[in-house]
Design an enzyme around this catalytic site. Structure first.
Site, PDB file in Angstrom:
ATOM      1  N   GLU A 196       0.819  -1.195   0.143  1.00 12.35           N
ATOM      2  CA  GLU A 196       0.131   0.108   0.054  1.00 12.35           C
ATOM      3  C   GLU A 196       0.999   1.253  -0.132  1.00 12.35           C
ATOM      4  OE1 GLU A 196      -3.082   0.427   2.871  1.00 12.35           O
ATOM      5  OE2 GLU A 196      -3.140   2.522   2.467  1.00 12.35           O
ATOM      6  N   ARG A 214       5.653 -12.531   9.439  1.00  6.62           N
ATOM      7  CA  ARG A 214       6.358 -11.691   9.452  1.00  6.62           C
ATOM      8  C   ARG A 214       7.539 -11.498   9.896  1.00  6.62           C
ATOM      9  NH1 ARG A 214       2.571  -7.886   8.650  1.00  6.62           N
ATOM     10  NH2 ARG A 214       3.805  -5.988   9.501  1.00  6.62           N
ATOM     11  N   LYS A 268       4.590  -0.004   9.612  1.00  2.00           N
ATOM     12  CA  LYS A 268       4.713   1.989   8.670  1.00  2.00           C
ATOM     13  C   LYS A 268       4.263   3.210   9.230  1.00  2.00           C
ATOM     14  CE  LYS A 268       3.756  -0.149   4.988  1.00  2.00           C
ATOM     15  NZ  LYS A 268       2.340  -0.099   2.937  1.00  2.00           N
TER      16      LYS A 268
HETATM   17  P1  ATP Z   1       3.134  -2.322   7.643  1.00  4.67           P
HETATM   18  O1  ATP Z   1       2.218  -3.225   8.680  1.00  4.67           O
HETATM   19  O2  ATP Z   1       4.163  -2.158   8.287  1.00  4.67           O
HETATM   20  O3  ATP Z   1       1.825  -1.213   7.368  1.00  4.67           O
HETATM   21  P2  ATP Z   1       1.829  -3.970   6.080  1.00  4.67           P
HETATM   22  O4  ATP Z   1       1.366  -5.544   5.730  1.00  4.67           O
HETATM   23  O5  ATP Z   1       0.337  -2.634   6.043  1.00  4.67           O
HETATM   24  O6  ATP Z   1       2.587  -3.427   6.813  1.00  4.67           O
HETATM   25  P3  ATP Z   1       1.907  -3.531   3.057  1.00  4.67           P
HETATM   26  O7  ATP Z   1       2.285  -2.573   2.061  1.00  4.67           O
HETATM   27  O8  ATP Z   1       0.457  -4.100   3.396  1.00  4.67           O
HETATM   28  O9  ATP Z   1       2.560  -2.784   4.528  1.00  4.67           O
HETATM   29  O10 ATP Z   1       3.125  -4.854   2.930  1.00  4.67           O
HETATM   30  C1  ATP Z   1       3.030  -5.188   1.487  1.00  4.67           C
HETATM   31  C2  ATP Z   1       3.409  -6.990   1.746  1.00  4.67           C
HETATM   32  O11 ATP Z   1       4.856  -6.530   2.487  1.00  4.67           O
HETATM   33  C3  ATP Z   1       2.476  -7.556   1.670  1.00  4.67           C
HETATM   34  O12 ATP Z   1       2.347  -8.634   1.225  1.00  4.67           O
HETATM   35  C4  ATP Z   1       2.692  -7.630   3.696  1.00  4.67           C
HETATM   36  O13 ATP Z   1       2.322  -8.939   3.997  1.00  4.67           O
HETATM   37  C5  ATP Z   1       4.080  -7.703   3.200  1.00  4.67           C
HETATM   38  N1  ATP Z   1       5.287  -7.357   4.934  1.00  4.67           N
HETATM   39  C6  ATP Z   1       4.467  -6.084   5.476  1.00  4.67           C
HETATM   40  N2  ATP Z   1       5.368  -6.749   6.510  1.00  4.67           N
HETATM   41  C7  ATP Z   1       5.967  -7.643   6.696  1.00  4.67           C
HETATM   42  C8  ATP Z   1       6.955  -7.907   7.550  1.00  4.67           C
HETATM   43  N3  ATP Z   1       7.542  -7.223   8.643  1.00  4.67           N
HETATM   44  N4  ATP Z   1       7.448  -9.364   6.616  1.00  4.67           N
HETATM   45  C9  ATP Z   1       7.399  -9.705   5.527  1.00  4.67           C
HETATM   46  N5  ATP Z   1       6.856  -8.907   4.970  1.00  4.67           N
HETATM   47  C10 ATP Z   1       5.554  -8.413   5.221  1.00  4.67           C
HETATM   48 MG    MG Z   2      -0.899  -4.326   4.926  1.00  4.87          MG
END
Ligand code: ATP
Ligand code: MG
Length: 556
Positions: free
Chosen positions: A36, A262, A272
């Site tokens: 995102e 994760r 984020k």
């Molecule tokens: P955040 O919680 O930091 O906002 P998010 O999952 O909301 O992270 P996205 O932009 O939706 O952020 O993530 C893009 C991709 O990266 C998704 O497939 C998500 O599962 C993966 N991802 C995000 N954080 C991690 C992590 N700590 N370890 C592994 N993969 C991750």
């Molecule tokens: Mg997300």
């Protein structure tokens, strides 16, 4: 690097893919990385990027970059640009154009209409608060909304009018009609469209209704022909919904969602939202502050794409807890640099030394190679002169047991130069050491002194030749391993006040024209990278300490 570096590590997702290829379920694989654009990517995303793009490369498949841009208020072009830059910097290239979930808003809308026509979606007028109340709890079934049995015609009419902007934000939602008594709360008639008058970075004001993430994601995957939709474990409970949506619309593709754990890194945070808080509250200088676990921050600090990819390989993929010590990441970076970074001398905490028996006519300088194992890196002269800087920590007036560096009356080898003895310690009025007065043994250039052993070797630079350099020393950003473990304590409470120290040091003149993002080993001190933003080749030199030479994290 160790001999097993780069060898693929087996894991359950790889096993699934191989089985699918062997039994003919798929002839090739298509994955996607779906961020995102609501912030900068962090080290956890690097893991996901390496997994998705890495598998596609390995199995000769494709990996798409798709922005999940369904929350217009939080998203920006700046974030989207930085994400593309990060993916490419890590060494990957997406298949075809950059894709956006918003490219599919038309199709998503049509599929919602399709669900309504089948009696599988309805418009609800309950307030957010009421809806929560009706949803029930983990132990208690939910209750049907009074609007659940609206007719198909009424729902179609209301949904069109939602789209046309006839209703206020938040006054209605479109919900999937699944099961209010499901043990899985995600299946209790989840909202799939909401009204939100917000300007969207791609579609502007064309829409005032936006699809929800769960509904959007599976359909976007299917439209792109994704074979394996890899996501983190928190989506496990959403998988039934992912499957329900695809099973109930006409789309002809049903990707398999597979969850993995994760990455969490000790002494930092991988969210984020929380990283944004560090930026907006100015605890750091920006998203690319070298203390940040963002890809931009790690890059600015000097971490390399190769080192990060090796890290992703080493931590592996599984469904179990993936909390990793910073030392694992640093070891990968260090190993990458050990072989690739030229070695020079710099002094970070300078102490002036005057060579009292310096004799211009006879003092000689030696040539030194930039890397002991890489003669092709070339060499430079290491000029010697009457005044030199040494590291203040390399001198001790009353040294501890076993001290091998300089002390009053003692001898030490100057790296690539003479053996030097400290004859006199000059102090100021308050007793602080101002400078050392030393003499060299002229007979020790490139050879051992006769009749005695000198064990210690220290680095130094010539005052007349060295260049001033700002050196930024970084320590862990937080003082505790899991700063966000306690929901009742703001994680900022645990910020390390000493996470940044700025030193004014001196570096060998040979670094003068180094472009930004050049990595050196400063002998005996660590790996340092010229700053991407503030370092000026031929001008103000700014170095970031990337990592120390030894693991300073492990105990003992
Ligand atoms: P955040 O919680 O930091 O906002 P998010 O999952 O909301 O992270 P996205 O932009 O939706 O952020 O993530 C893009 C991709 O990266 C998704 O497939 C998500 O599962 C993966 N991802 C995000 N954080 C991690 C992590 N700590 N370890 C592994 N993969 C991750
Ligand atoms: Mg997300």
């Amino acid at each position: 690097m160790s001999s097993n570096a780069q060898a693929p590590v087996p894991h359950f997702i790889r096993n699934i893919i191989e089985a699918d290829l062997v039994n003919g379920k798929h002839t090739g694989i298509v994955t996607r990385f779906p961020p995102e654009p609501n912030g900068y990517l962090h080290v956890g995303h690097a893991k996901s990027i390496c997994l998705n793009f890495g598998l596609a490369l390995e199995y000769n498949g494709k990996c798409n970059l798709r922005f999940d841009d369904t929350n217009p208020e939080k998203e920006s072009e700046e974030y989207a640009r930085s994400i593309q830059e990060d993916v490419q910097w890590l060494g990957f290239q997406w298949d075809g154009p950059v894709r956006w979930a918003s490219d599919y808003f038309g199709q998503l809308y049509n599929h919602a209409v399709e669900l309504i026509k089948q009696g599988k979606a309805y418009v609800d007028d309950l307030s957010a608060e009421k809806m929560r109340e009706y949803r029930g709890t983990l132990t208690q079934a939910g209750k049907d909304s009074p609007h659940r049995e609206r007719s198909v015609e009424e729902n179609l009419d209301l949904f069109v009018r939602m789209k046309n902007g006839e209703f206020a934000d938040g006054s209605k939602v479109l919900r999937a009609k699944i099961d209010m008594a499901s043990p899985n709360i995600n299946m209790r008639d989840p909202a799939i469209y909401r009204i939100r008058r917000a300007h969207h970075i791609r579609t502007g004001d064309a829409w005032c209704i936006y699809p929800m993430y769960d509904y959007t994601h599976c359909i976007s995957d299917a439209l792109e022909g994704i074979t394996h939709s890899l996501c983190t474990l928190e989506f496990e409970d959403h998988r039934p919904l992912y499957d329900w949506v695809l099973d109930n619309i006409t789309i002809g593709c049903h990707p398999q969602q597979i969850e993995f754990s994760r990455l969490e890194l000790h002494y930092t945070i991988t969210s984020k939202r929380k990283l944004l808080q560090l930026v907006t509250e100015k605890h750091v200088s920006g998203w690319d502050d070298p203390r940040m676990p963002t890809i931009q921050g790690m890059r600015r600090r000097g971490y390399t794409p190769q080192g990060l990819r090796e890290f992703a390989r080493r931590i592996g993929i599984s469904k179990s807890d993936n909390t990793v010590d910073m030392g694992v990441l640093e070891a990968c970076i260090r190993e990458d640099m050990e072989a690739s970074a030229p070695r020079v001398m710099a002094v970070i905490k300078p102490l002036k030394v005057t060579i009292t028996n310096f004799d211009e006519a006879n003092a000689q300088s030696r040539e030194a190679g930039f890397h002991p194992n890489h003669p092709e890196f070339g060499s430079r002269m290491v000029p010697f002169s009457r005044e030199i800087w040494i590291e203040a920590d390399d001198f001790a007036e009353s040294p501890p047991e076993g001290w091998q560096r300089l002390t009053a009356g003692g001898e030490v080898r100057l790296r690539y130069s003479y053996v030097m003895r400290c004859d006199e310690v000059a102090k100021d009025a308050s007793g602080n050491i101002k400078e050392l007065r030393c003499s060299i043994d002229a007979d020790t250039l490139g050879k051992n002194p006769a009749g005695r052993k000198v064990k210690g070797v220290i680095h130094w630079v010539s005052c007349a030749h060295a260049l001033p350099a700002e050196v930024r020393l970084y320590d862990r950003l937080f003082t505790v391993p899991e700063p966000d473990a306690d929901k009742n304590v703001d994680f900022c409470t645990y910020l390390n006040p000493a996470s940044l120290t700025v030193a004014q040091g001196w570096a060998e003149a040979c670094v003068k024209d180094a472009p930004p993002e050049t990595i050196y080993q400063f002998e005996r001190l660590g790996y340092f990278c010229t700053d991407r933003r503030e370092h000026q080749p031929g001008g103000k030199l700014v170095f970031n300490r990337t990592v120390t030479l030894k693991d300073s994290w492990s105990k003992g």
